[in-house]
Design a protein around this motif. Structure first.
Motif, PDB file in Angstrom:
ATOM      1  N   GLU A 144      -2.015  -2.045  -8.087  1.00 53.96           N
ATOM      2  CA  GLU A 144      -2.735  -1.877  -6.828  1.00 53.96           C
ATOM      3  C   GLU A 144      -3.885  -2.856  -6.796  1.00 53.96           C
ATOM      4  OE1 GLU A 144      -3.777   2.253  -6.388  1.00 53.96           O
ATOM      5  OE2 GLU A 144      -1.705   2.823  -6.033  1.00 53.96           O
ATOM      6  N   SER A 182      -7.092  -4.341  -3.894  1.00 53.57           N
ATOM      7  CA  SER A 182      -7.756  -4.305  -2.599  1.00 53.57           C
ATOM      8  C   SER A 182      -8.334  -5.676  -2.338  1.00 53.57           C
ATOM      9  CB  SER A 182      -8.858  -3.243  -2.631  1.00 53.57           C
ATOM     10  OG  SER A 182      -9.506  -3.191  -1.390  1.00 53.57           O
ATOM     11  N   GLU A 213      -7.789  -1.167   5.070  1.00 55.40           N
ATOM     12  CA  GLU A 213      -8.891  -0.396   4.502  1.00 55.40           C
ATOM     13  C   GLU A 213      -9.348   0.639   5.524  1.00 55.40           C
ATOM     14  OE1 GLU A 213     -10.006  -0.380   1.462  1.00 55.40           O
ATOM     15  OE2 GLU A 213      -9.139  -2.224   0.698  1.00 55.40           O
ATOM     16  N   ARG A 255      -5.400  -2.515   1.305  1.00 50.18           N
ATOM     17  CA  ARG A 255      -5.136  -1.893   0.005  1.00 50.18           C
ATOM     18  C   ARG A 255      -3.650  -2.076  -0.261  1.00 50.18           C
ATOM     19  NH1 ARG A 255      -7.672  -0.594  -4.055  1.00 50.18           N
ATOM     20  NH2 ARG A 255      -6.783   0.978  -5.387  1.00 50.18           N
TER      21      ARG A 255
END
Length: 128
Positions: free
Chosen positions: A92, A94, A125, A99
């Motif tokens: 993951e 951002s 986001e 994201r």
């Protein structure tokens, strides 16, 4: 090579992957992707399936998150070495107001580990 060495090499590959994304550096990313790899966007209504060459052209056209002083959050959620030549990673990150969840399939060739497929999803986001 044993599982500990494989795990370490894959983690190093992933650090290069994250660096390449953050700096929008196609030269770095070309070192972690297999030449036959695929880039697949799984966002509903935005399906895209590109060759790595096409994907790296997109990277070259974007503004690098580092240029906007973004501080990306990134993590390796899972890393599974399924066989001596196959591994999967869920990561993951951002950046760019989104994201991302990346599902990466890696293969080991005579040159080492490389991403053969990147399928990902993102949310903007602030969305759930």
């Amino acid at each position: 090579m044993n599982a500990i060495e494989d795990h370490s090499r894959i983690q190093s590959l992933l650090m290069c992957y994250f660096y390449g994304l953050y700096h929008a550096d196609s030269k770095v990313l070309s070192k972690v992707f297999h030449p036959d790899s695929r880039y697949i966007n799984c966002v509903s209504g935005r399906y895209v399936n590109l060759s790595v060459k096409e994907y790296l052209q997109l990277v070259d056209e974007r503004v690098a998150p580092v240029e906007n002083s973004e501080q990306p959050e990134r993590s390796i959620i899972s890393l599974d070495i399924a066989s001596p030549t196959l591994a999967t990673v869920r990561a993951e990150m951002s950046m760019m107001g989104r994201r991302y969840t990346d599902c990466l399939t890696l293969i080991r060739t005579t040159a080492g580990w490389a991403i053969i497929a990147k399928a990902f999803h993102y949310i903007n986001e602030g969305e759930q």
